[in-house]
Design an enzyme around this catalytic site. Structure first.
Site, PDB file in Angstrom:
ATOM      1  N   SER A  98      21.340  20.507  36.187  1.00  0.00           N
ATOM      2  CA  SER A  98      21.325  21.619  35.242  1.00  0.00           C
ATOM      3  C   SER A  98      20.053  21.651  34.391  1.00  0.00           C
ATOM      4  O   SER A  98      19.789  22.617  33.694  1.00  0.00           O
ATOM      5  CB  SER A  98      22.555  21.579  34.330  1.00  0.00           C
ATOM      6  N   LYS A 126      27.203  23.471  25.622  1.00  0.00           N
ATOM      7  CA  LYS A 126      25.752  23.311  25.510  1.00  0.00           C
ATOM      8  C   LYS A 126      25.191  24.239  24.437  1.00  0.00           C
ATOM      9  O   LYS A 126      24.371  23.836  23.598  1.00  0.00           O
ATOM     10  CB  LYS A 126      25.096  23.604  26.867  1.00  0.00           C
TER      11      LYS A 126
END
Lengths: 283, 806
Positions: free
Chosen positions: B657, B700
């Site tokens: 990611s 996040k």
């Protein structure tokens, strides 16, 4: 007759040891001494002196010549065992005792000794022969010739409870009934009476009253069964059905008849014939 | 290339409007009786349960907390009520071989009755048989028989005596037998007297003694035969008396069980055994005696008569429908049963009454639900289950026996025919592993019941979900929830599913939230749970588990962890990662830096070099290299040496990611253009430069948001996320409020060119007709740098060659 002695014929068989137990109990109750006797069969010793005489063993059917020394040795050993058994049994109840080893003809010797004692106790037969029905010849001889009481142990049993007494009139049966009361005290606290009624109904009443009175005094119960008709065969039938613990017989002549004795022998119970004994304190 | 716009408010979360919920409180909602959102699983369940063929056992797969157990149990329980009750099973003694107890199959509820009837029968035996032996007729008959032996002996001996007497021989008992001796006139002859006899007479006497001796020997030899004959007669008499006493009792019982032939057969065997064993059971060796003195004691009799008891292994007397059982400790013994032992005089003894059932016995004819993991963790349990299912019978034997480790005598009960549906419940990984590694698994568990992780958040499903929430509330006896509270729970569900268009089926977390919301409502003296209580429950749960998150943020704010949220830096970028600790996930910003110089075309992943990078992270780095090679200076060697690192990362890094983030740092380092530190970035890179979806997007974003909030918003802070993740956004209200107030921005990125433009404020640049990037673009600057590296490299290698020639 020395009324204070009870003779116990010992041959170290299980039957005679059972008789010893009964003799100890009777001696304890009656306050008698015990006289144990081991008879070395003189006839057997005589047989050993003849070379052609043969013995067939009871267990394995082995034949052999009889050895005098061996028989002597066996007699000594059996006598020692008999003496030891008597000592242990008598000392347990602290009863005075004596022991004799007599060499002679068995029946004759016993007949002679019986004259001096109140009761003779013995096994119904020697265990040496594998099996036999009824009493052996010695027991039958003692029953026949004894003037005193006779206790015959059966099948390794000493006194069995509850005891059962055969009774006719109180007069004839008092001694037997007194014995039953004293034995009833030992165990179960009751005994059975098989009553053979006579012609006089008052006899039964008298017997019942006496039994009731003594029963209260001794705290021993009784169960009375009237045998009607009071025949020997009927009594024998009752006994077969009843299976008495120890059969106490009073000194009634027809109870000693061979026919009745044969019936008694099939019962497998100890038999105590009450005869010529000193009266015990009952009431 | 169009300029990327930040997401609008309505794209940040999928709010559940109370207008969509047509009830006031959960009290108004009917509880859900059926399973919702698991149509595929329910169809498979129905199929697996109804198909009768062999091997169609079920494996329910799915993560825990999704109600697999309760869904299966509820379904099976409902179904079981409509099915017939299975048979009772009993173990009885095998009178031929007591080590191999026999089975009796009986109609449900009959097992216990038979056991009670047999106990009563045994009690009747104990009363009536001894009474029969006390009977006078029996006694007299027995005495007659027993007297036969002595009478026969007496007669034989008497005959010998008579014969002997006639022959002048006498029989005398000796201590060990019988002696034969010659006589004369009744007197026993000694040796001298015997010698005086004429020789002829002596010889005759000797001969007669020998003959008589043989007769006596014959009598003695005959005695054992007589005894055996007597014993047989006594035994026959005892058996006849016993048969007469018990046959009536057994016949009565047989009539009661006239429809059950197996019981009738068993009762016949009982009768035969009682008759055969009469002497052992009711008499001593000597037979009945005075006052029963030689009868077996009550204790002995009870012990002997145990053989007539009935061990009711499975009793369905109280069962309604087919059994549905759940075994939470599926160890070997609990599955297949066991043979127990009792200690007697220091020895372990057992018999058929000590056979205990396992769950397979109890569930036979019905359904058995077992947790697959628990089953596999128990030694030998899995193998024994497979063996039972394969052979379709249950064999009760100890582990020692089944592994041939024990050679002592034990029971071998008759195997019980097995007809059960086993439902294993486990997670998906376990299912796939068993499928791949155990060849028997696919033969025995043909039906997979796969549970969905989530369901679509359609209006209809939202209504159903609200009812499901109401059912959980009712089940836990919680206070009713109002519409707002339910709406918040539904939003939580979507957030848990990590998809704004889905609802989680992991009901354990939802149920926990309901209980905790109820708690906080109660704490607030409320009688109705409202959305504030739900939010408080979410916040409190996060707070309870948020110690590390808080500490990390504090250290970042203090500058211990260097994360810049203002200004610009060349070759440095804020990355986003998710940390999962004890069921709590939170976003954690990190810093990636890149350094470049002329080199041999390698991009060094420092994490991988020190073994802190996982395989997926390495893959991301290689994709990044592939992107560089494919997009820049295709006609020249890539003469670059770059290194990338997660700064202040001391633990392992995995996942791809951050691959787009790493590329941005590298592009910045190559182009010399600074990256705005007001942004944090996440997204997985493809070789073509596409930014692909990642997991944990909400956490996040919230992680970087929290840091910015702590430092104070500057107005230009925000996060770059893959555009593919926009549907997954279920951000918390605080973030959406900040976005509404333009304090925070979230950019959906499809391609790295979009991302680098946002991050540098410089267009990424597109190749023109000549195939060149415009000069003042990011890509143009990157390519120019790479060309420069290539030329430097060529020059360097040329000089190097000259030096070598010299």
């Amino acid at each position: 007759m020395n009324s204070k002695r009870i003779l116990i014929a010992l041959d170290s068989s299980s039957q005679s040891l059972s008789a010893l137990d009964a003799a100890v109990e009777i001696a304890h109750q009656r306050g008698c001494e015990l006289l144990g006797v081991f008879i070395e069969d003189a006839e057997l010793l005589r047989v050993t002196q003849c070379d052609v005489a043969r013995e067939v063993g009871a267990s394995a059917a082995q034949s052999r010549n009889l050895q005098h020394a061996e028989i002597e040795s066996i007699f000594r050993s059996l006598a020692a065992h008999a003496r030891q058994s008597l000592e242990i049994a008598a000392e347990r109840k602290r009863i005075p005792w004596d022991f004799q080893v007599i060499r002679g003809q068995v029946d004759e010797t016993l007949t002679e000794l019986m004259k001096e004692v109140e009761v003779t106790a013995l096994g119904s037969l020697s265990s040496r022969w594998p099996a036999t029905s009824g009493f052996g010849s010695t027991a039958l001889n003692v029953l026949k010739k004894s003037k005193g009481g006779v206790f015959i142990a059966r099948n390794g049993n000493s006194i069995l409870f509850p005891v059962t007494v055969v009774s006719r009139t109180l007069e004839e049966s008092r001694m037997a009934l007194e014995t039953a009361f004293s034995m009833g005290n030992l165990c179960h606290h009751y005994f059975n009476v098989l009553y053979l009624p006579g012609d006089d109904p008052l006899q039964e009443l008298e017997l019942r009253q006496w039994l009731t009175q003594v029963s209260q005094d001794k705290a021993v119960l009784f169960r009375m069964y009237v045998i009607t008709p009071p025949t020997m065969m009927n009594l024998a039938g009752y006994l077969q059905a009843f299976r008495p613990g120890t059969l106490i017989l009073p000194d009634i002549p027809w109870l000693k008849k061979a026919r009745f004795l044969k019936q008694v022998q099939t019962l497998d119970c100890p038999v105590y014939l009450i005869r010529g004994m000193e009266e015990m304190e009952t009431s | 290339m169009s300029r990327v716009s930040p997401l609008k408010i309505n794209q940040l979360t999928n709010r559940c409007s109370t207008k969509d919920l047509s009830f006031r409180t959960t009290k108004d909602l009917k509880p859900v009786r059926d399973v919702i959102g698991q149509d595929r699983a329910v169809e498979a369940l129905k199929f697996g349960v109804e198909i009768g063929s062999e091997g169609y056992n079920l494996f329910v797969l799915g993560p825990s907390g999704y109600g697999r157990h309760s869904v299966v149990q509820n379904y099976l329980n409902r179904l079981a009520k409509t099915k017939p009750v299975p048979s009772d099973w009993c173990y009885v003694n095998n009178f031929v071989d007591s080590y191999k107890p026999l089975l009796l199959k009986l109609p449900s509820g009959t097992g216990r009755k038979l056991a009670e009837d047999m106990d009563r029968l045994v009690e009747d035996f104990r009363n009536s048989v001894p009474a029969a032996f006390e009977n006078d007729k029996y006694r007299m008959r027995r005495q007659e028989i027993e007297h036969e032996v002595s009478e026969q002996q007496d007669k034989a001996l008497e005959a010998v005596k008579k014969r002997a007497k006639k022959k002048n021989i006498t029989l005398i008992q000796t201590p060990s037998g019988i002696a034969l001796s010659p006589t004369k006139a009744g007197e026993i002859l000694d040796q001298d007297a015997f010698r005086k006899l004429p020789v002829k007479e002596r010889k005759k006497l000797q001969k007669d003694i020998t003959a008589l001796q043989a007769d006596i020997e014959k009598i003695i030899h005959h005695i054992p035969r007589i005894r055996r004959s007597i014993q047989r007669k006594v035994k026959d008499l005892n058996q006849a008396v016993t048969r007469a006493a018990v046959s009536g009792l057994i016949e009565d019982l047989k009539q009661e069980y006239s429809a059950m032939h197996n019981v009738q057969d068993y009762l016949d065997k009982v009768q035969e055994d009682v008759v055969e064993s009469a002497e052992e059971l009711f008499l001593s060796k000597e037979g009945p005696g005075q006052g029963g003195g030689n009868m077996p004691t009550e204790e002995m009799q009870v012990a002997s008569m145990v053989r007539y008891r009935v061990n009711v292994l499975v009793d369905h007397g109280e069962t309604k429908g087919t059994p549905v059982l759940y075994e939470d400790n599926p160890c070997y013994n609990n599955l297949v049963g066991r043979v127990e032992h009792i200690s007697h005089m220091g020895t372990l003894l057992t018999d058929f009454t000590l056979i205990k059932p396992g769950m397979l016995h109890l569930a036979n004819g019905g359904y058995l639900v077992i947790d697959a993991m628990q089953l596999l963790m128990q030694p030998f349990a899995w193998d024994s289950l497979k063996r039972c299912l394969r052979s379709r019978e249950i064999r009760v034997e100890s582990l020692g026996q089944s592994l041939s480790l024990v050679s002592t005598v034990s029971l071998e009960p008759e195997p019980l025919p097995l007809d059960v549906k086993v439902v294993l419940v486990g997670d998906r990984m376990l299912y796939y592993m068993l499928h791949d590694l155990d060849p028997e698994f696919s033969d025995l568990f043909k039906v997979a019941v796969d549970f969905e992780d989530h369901m679509d958040r359609s209006p209809r499903n939202v209504q159903m979900y609200a009812r499901l929430i109401a059912t959980l509330i009712q089940k836990d006896d919680l206070m009713p929830f109002d519409r707002g509270a339910v709406a918040r729970v539904i939003e939580f569900s979507s957030r848990h599913a990590e998809d704004a268009e889905k609802l989680t089926m992991e009901m354990r977390s939802v149920a926990d939230l309901l209980r905790e919301s109820n708690y906080w409502a109660r704490q607030g003296k409320a009688t109705l749970v409202k959305s504030d209580h739900v939010q408080n429950a979410i916040d409190q749960a996060a707070r309870r588990l948020g110690r590390i998150q808080t500490r990390w943020r504090e250290e970042t704010v203090k500058g211990t962890f260097i994360i810049e949220t203002e200004g610009e830096r060349v070759g440095q970028i804020n990355a986003l990662s998710v940390i999962q600790l004890g069921g709590h996930a939170f976003g954690h910003p990190g810093r990636i830096t890149a350094q470049v110089r002329m080199g041999g075309g390698e991009v060094i992943d420092i994490e991988r070099e020190v073994n802190l990078g996982g395989s997926l992270h390495s893959k991301g780095m290689m994709i990044l290299s592939g992107y560089l090679m494919g997009h820049f200076v295709a006609d020249k060697p890539l003469s670059l040496s770059a290194s990338l690192v997660f700064e202040q990362s001391y633990n392992g890094v995995d996942g791809d990611s951050a691959s787009s983030t790493e590329l941005y740092a590298l592009l910045s380092a190559l182009s010399g253009l600074p990256i705005k530190q007001t942004f944090a970035v996440t997204g997985a890179l493809s070789q073509m430069g596409e930014v692909q979806a990642i997991g944990g997007v909400n956490e996040k974003i919230e992680g970087f948001f929290e840091l910015c909030k702590a430092r104070g918003f500057t107005g230009d802070q925000g996060v770059l996320i893959p555009a593919a993740n926009v549907n997954h956004l279920m951000l918390n209200p605080e973030v959406t409020d900040a976005v509404r107030q333009k304090k925070f921005h979230i950019y959906p990125i499809c391609h790295v060119n979009e991302g680098i433009s946002v991050l540098t404020g410089v267009p990424a640049g597109k190749r023109n007709a000549k195939g060149l990037f415009p000069k003042n673009t990011v890509n143009g600057l990157v390519e120019r740098r790479l060309v420069a590296f290539a030329e430097q490299s060529r020059a360097f290698h040329a000089n190097d060659g000259k030096d070598e020639k010299k």
